[in-house]
Every structure is written in structure tokens, then in C-alpha cells.
Design a protein around this motif. Structure first.
Motif, PDB file in Angstrom:
ATOM      1  N   ARG A 179       0.830  -1.229   0.000  1.00  0.00           N
ATOM      2  CA  ARG A 179       0.000   0.000   0.000  1.00  0.00           C
ATOM      3  C   ARG A 179       0.855   1.266   0.000  1.00  0.00           C
ATOM      4  NH1 ARG A 179      -2.422  -1.508   5.774  1.00  0.00           N
ATOM      5  NH2 ARG A 179      -1.863  -3.500   4.862  1.00  0.00           N
ATOM      6  N   TYR A 180       2.137   1.117   0.374  1.00  0.00           N
ATOM      7  CA  TYR A 180       3.036   2.285   0.375  1.00  0.00           C
ATOM      8  C   TYR A 180       3.955   2.285  -0.856  1.00  0.00           C
ATOM      9  CZ  TYR A 180       1.662   2.121   5.288  1.00  0.00           C
ATOM     10  OH  TYR A 180       0.953   2.071   6.464  1.00  0.00           O
ATOM     11  N   GLN A 181       3.653   1.412  -1.817  1.00  0.00           N
ATOM     12  CA  GLN A 181       4.512   1.271  -3.021  1.00  0.00           C
ATOM     13  C   GLN A 181       5.934   0.850  -2.647  1.00  0.00           C
ATOM     14  OE1 GLN A 181       2.267   4.229  -3.149  1.00  0.00           O
ATOM     15  NE2 GLN A 181       1.015   2.584  -4.022  1.00  0.00           N
ATOM     16  N   ILE A 182       6.027   0.073  -1.596  1.00  0.00           N
ATOM     17  CA  ILE A 182       7.326  -0.506  -1.245  1.00  0.00           C
ATOM     18  C   ILE A 182       7.261  -1.993  -1.590  1.00  0.00           C
ATOM     19  CG2 ILE A 182       8.958  -1.045   0.614  1.00  0.00           C
ATOM     20  CD1 ILE A 182       7.918   1.490   2.056  1.00  0.00           C
ATOM     21  N   ARG A 183       8.110  -2.412  -2.523  1.00  0.00           N
ATOM     22  CA  ARG A 183       8.143  -3.823  -2.929  1.00  0.00           C
ATOM     23  C   ARG A 183       9.162  -4.569  -2.064  1.00  0.00           C
ATOM     24  NH1 ARG A 183      10.254  -4.818  -7.493  1.00  0.00           N
ATOM     25  NH2 ARG A 183      11.300  -2.857  -7.942  1.00  0.00           N
ATOM     26  N   VAL A 184       8.845  -5.800  -1.754  1.00  0.00           N
ATOM     27  CA  VAL A 184       9.755  -6.604  -0.923  1.00  0.00           C
ATOM     28  C   VAL A 184       9.913  -7.983  -1.586  1.00  0.00           C
ATOM     29  CG1 VAL A 184      10.311  -7.399   1.403  1.00  0.00           C
ATOM     30  CG2 VAL A 184       8.720  -5.479   1.099  1.00  0.00           C
ATOM     31  N   ASN A 185      11.107  -8.289  -1.998  1.00  0.00           N
ATOM     32  CA  ASN A 185      11.386  -9.564  -2.678  1.00  0.00           C
ATOM     33  C   ASN A 185      12.657 -10.168  -2.103  1.00  0.00           C
ATOM     34  OD1 ASN A 185       9.336  -9.559  -5.019  1.00  0.00           O
ATOM     35  ND2 ASN A 185      10.260  -7.527  -5.198  1.00  0.00           N
ATOM     36  N   SER A 186      12.939 -11.394  -2.502  1.00  0.00           N
ATOM     37  CA  SER A 186      14.192 -11.987  -2.018  1.00  0.00           C
ATOM     38  C   SER A 186      14.923 -12.699  -3.155  1.00  0.00           C
ATOM     39  CB  SER A 186      13.939 -12.945  -0.856  1.00  0.00           C
ATOM     40  OG  SER A 186      13.091 -13.990  -1.249  1.00  0.00           O
ATOM     41  N   ILE A 187      16.207 -12.874  -2.937  1.00  0.00           N
ATOM     42  CA  ILE A 187      17.046 -13.699  -3.816  1.00  0.00           C
ATOM     43  C   ILE A 187      17.559 -14.846  -2.952  1.00  0.00           C
ATOM     44  CG2 ILE A 187      19.186 -13.809  -5.155  1.00  0.00           C
ATOM     45  CD1 ILE A 187      18.801 -10.846  -5.811  1.00  0.00           C
ATOM     46  N   ALA A 188      17.394 -16.061  -3.440  1.00  0.00           N
ATOM     47  CA  ALA A 188      17.879 -17.246  -2.718  1.00  0.00           C
ATOM     48  C   ALA A 188      19.065 -17.816  -3.493  1.00  0.00           C
ATOM     49  CB  ALA A 188      16.771 -18.284  -2.601  1.00  0.00           C
ATOM     50  N   PRO A 189      20.292 -17.444  -3.100  1.00  0.00           N
ATOM     51  CA  PRO A 189      21.443 -18.011  -3.815  1.00  0.00           C
ATOM     52  C   PRO A 189      21.661 -19.468  -3.428  1.00  0.00           C
ATOM     53  CG  PRO A 189      22.037 -15.984  -2.602  1.00  0.00           C
ATOM     54  CD  PRO A 189      20.707 -16.450  -2.089  1.00  0.00           C
ATOM     55  N   GLY A 190      22.197 -20.220  -4.391  1.00  0.00           N
ATOM     56  CA  GLY A 190      22.727 -21.544  -4.076  1.00  0.00           C
ATOM     57  C   GLY A 190      24.107 -21.337  -3.481  1.00  0.00           C
ATOM     58  N   TYR A 191      25.104 -22.100  -3.933  1.00  0.00           N
ATOM     59  CA  TYR A 191      26.445 -22.018  -3.338  1.00  0.00           C
ATOM     60  C   TYR A 191      27.385 -21.161  -4.181  1.00  0.00           C
ATOM     61  CZ  TYR A 191      24.934 -25.401   0.070  1.00  0.00           C
ATOM     62  OH  TYR A 191      24.271 -26.016   1.103  1.00  0.00           O
ATOM     63  N   PHE A 192      27.899 -20.103  -3.559  1.00  0.00           N
ATOM     64  CA  PHE A 192      28.881 -19.194  -4.146  1.00  0.00           C
ATOM     65  C   PHE A 192      30.065 -19.171  -3.180  1.00  0.00           C
ATOM     66  CE2 PHE A 192      26.439 -16.818  -7.433  1.00  0.00           C
ATOM     67  CZ  PHE A 192      25.190 -17.389  -7.212  1.00  0.00           C
TER      68      PHE A 192
END
Ligand SMILES: NC(=O)c1ccc[n+]([C@@H]2O[C@H](COP(=O)([O-])OP(=O)(O)OC[C@H]3O[C@@H](n4cnc5c(N)ncnc54)[C@H](OP(=O)(O)O)[C@@H]3O)[C@@H](O)[C@H]2O)c1
Length: 255
Positions: A179-192
Motif C-alpha cells: 500500500r506504500y509502493q514498497i516492494r519486498v522480494n528476495s534472492i535465494a542463492p545456491g552455493y557461491f
């Protein structure tokens, strides 16, 4: 025919705060965001390492500065955000992990991992969102989780629990902050290979471990650039609550 935008991933005019930017993936995220045009603030406890990374970004033509930050301490989180201002983009990347059998973990071990990887990310996201909402500005928050949020492996019990929590926190915050135009996402890395796992992933053991990954290789830092810029920029403007897995197929393998 309408011309395609020059770059959907352009971040010129945006500010980005990257936590845990003194090494490994965080430092690479800061460099990538700077290359896309963002003004980046590198945050962590090791200010000397941050300053060296800032110099590197500036020498390459980017805009960067450093701020001291301990994500386990709310006063430190507030002080850092007050010093740099609410960023348009937050990469919640600071993280630690230990390896022990579950019977051997102490409360102090548990608190160290959970306070950094989950509560630290929560406090940084919350304080960033508070400031963005007060300023009536949109934002993009990106949490760095792990494939261990969805599958498990030995010796990493608190880490897996913390990353699963962060993965779900991403969705809970996405719902509330839309509702505040704030997007929340994630990145799930494998092994680096980074400081967090170099011992486990190098040498003979590392070669054996690679066989568990369908692409038969560890991640290379640039593998994360596209997913990061997608979530950070207007290219991902209708994405919120998503988790992008970058693991060479590890999560879909049986091993
Ligand atoms: N490498 C992988 O294969 C992999 C896979 C999945 C997820 N991840 C995640 O990616 C993130 C980055 O890890 P990495 O692999 O790049 O490891 P790394 O090189 O050890 O980096 C960890 C970073 O976190 C910072 N940090 C730790 N505690 C902090 C605190 N209390 N406050 C502020 N900063 C803190 C460290 O900086 P200071 O010590 O200077 O504070 C450092 O910059 C972590 O969240 C990790 O769980 C990594």
C-alpha cells in the motif's frame, strides 16, 4: 513500433544501501548497483574494508560511500539510516553462519545467527520502510535468503531456520508494504564461494559437493546481477513477495 526503453534496469538517480558490503556477495551487489547508475552506500562493521571497496567503485566511475553498521543493534541501524537517509533500494545481505551438530549448538550460537540473519534484516527493513513511508517515497527491499530456506543440509540448523524465517518475512512484508509502493522480494542463492563457506567448498570436498549441483558448478558472482537488477529496478515494478532462486538447479535436485 514503440522503441524499447534504453535500459529497463537503469538505476540513475536512485540510492541503494547494501548491508554486509565489506566482502563477498554484498560487495559485489554494491558494485553491480553502482554500475547500473545507483548511488550506493556500503554498510558493515569493518569500515576499513568498506572504504577500500568505495574507492574501487569511485575509480570505476561510480558513486559510493560507506557507513558503519551492526545490524544486530537497532541504535546502529537507526544511526546509519539517519546518516545516509532512506534509500530507494535496500539489499538486506548481512549474514553469518556457523557449522555444528544440532546437539552442540549453544544459545549464544543460536542468537548470533538469528540476531544477524533474521532480526537484523527485520530491523533494517522496518527502519528503512518507516523512513520511506514518512517521506512518501516508494522503495524496493531485497532480502538475501538461501536455498536452505527451502531445503536443508547438515550442521546448519540455526542458519536454515533464520533463512526460512527471512523468506517468509519477505512475503509478510510484501503484503503489508504494498500500500506504500514498497516492494519486498528476495534472492535465494545456491552455493557461491565466499568467506562464509570457503573452507567447505574448496579442495576435494568442494569438488565432491559440486556433483550435487545439476549445472556442476558453484555460482559465480555475476550470475546474481540480472536477478538483483530486476528486483531493484522498474523492470520488476509489479513484482513483490517473490523469491528468485539462483542455484544452478540445486533446489530441484534430489541431492
Ligand atoms: N555464499 C553463499 O554461497 C551464500 C549462499 C546463500 C546465501 N548467502 C547469503 O549471502 C549473504 C552474504 O554472505 P557472503 O557469502 O557474501 O559471506 P561473507 O563474505 O562472510 O559476508 C558477510 C557480510 O555480512 C557482514 N556482517 C556480518 N555480521 C554483521 C553485522 N552484525 N552487521 C553488519 N554486517 C554484518 C560482514 O561484514 P562485517 O564482518 O564487516 O560486519 C560481511 O560483509 C549472507 O546473508 C549469506 O547468508 C550466501
Amino acid at each position: 513500433m514503440t522503441a524499447f526503453p534504453q535500459s529497463l534496469f537503469d538505476l540513475s538517480g536512485r540510492t541503494a544501501l547494501v548491508t554486509g558490503a565489506s566482502s563477498g556477495l554484498g560487495q559485489h551487489f554494491a558494485q553491480t548497483l553502482a554500475r547500473a547508475g545507483a548511488e550506493v552506500v556500503l554498510a558493515a562493521r569493518s569500515v576499513d574494508k568498506l572504504e577500500a571497496a568505495v574507492q574501487g567503485i569511485r575509480q570505476a566511475g561510480g558513486k559510493a560511500s560507506a557507513v558503519s553498521l551492526d545490524v544486530t543493534d537497532r541504535d546502529s541501524v537507526c544511526a546509519a539510516l539517519d546518516a545516509v537517509g532512506a534509500p530507494d533500494i535496500l539489499v538486506n545481505n548481512a549474514g553469518v553462519s556457523g557449522t555444528k551438530r544440532p546437539l552442540d549448538y549453544t544459545d549464544a550460537d543460536w542468537d548470533w545467527v538469528l540476531d544477524t540473519d533474521l532480526k537484523g534484516a527485520w530491523m533494517t527493513a522496518q527502519e528503512t520502510a518507516r523512513r520511506l513511508v514518512a517521506a512518501r517515497r516508494p522503495g524496493s527491499l531485497i532480502n538475501i535468503t538461501s536455498i536452505l530456506a527451502s531445503r536443508v543440509t547438515g550442521l546448519l540448523t540455526p542458519y536454515a531456520a533464520a533463512k526460512a524465517g527471512l523468506s517468509h518475512l519477505t512475503r509478510a512484508l510484501a503484503l503489508e508494504l504494498a500500500r506504500y509502493q514498497i516492494r519486498v522480494n528476495s534472492i535465494a542463492p545456491g552455493y557461491f564461494i565466499t568467506g562464509i563457506n570457503r573452507e567447505q567448498l574448496t579442495g576435494e570436498e568442494g569438488e565432491k559437493f559440486k556433483l550435487r549441483i545439476p549445472t556442476r558448478r558453484f555460482g559465480e558472482y555475476p550470475d546474481l546481477d540480472g536477478p538483483l537488477l530486476l528486483l531493484a529496478s522498474d523492470a520488476g515494478r509489479h513484482m513483490t513477495g517473490a523469491e528468485l532462486v539462483v542455484d544452478g538447479g540445486h533446489l530441484v535436485s534430489a541431492l
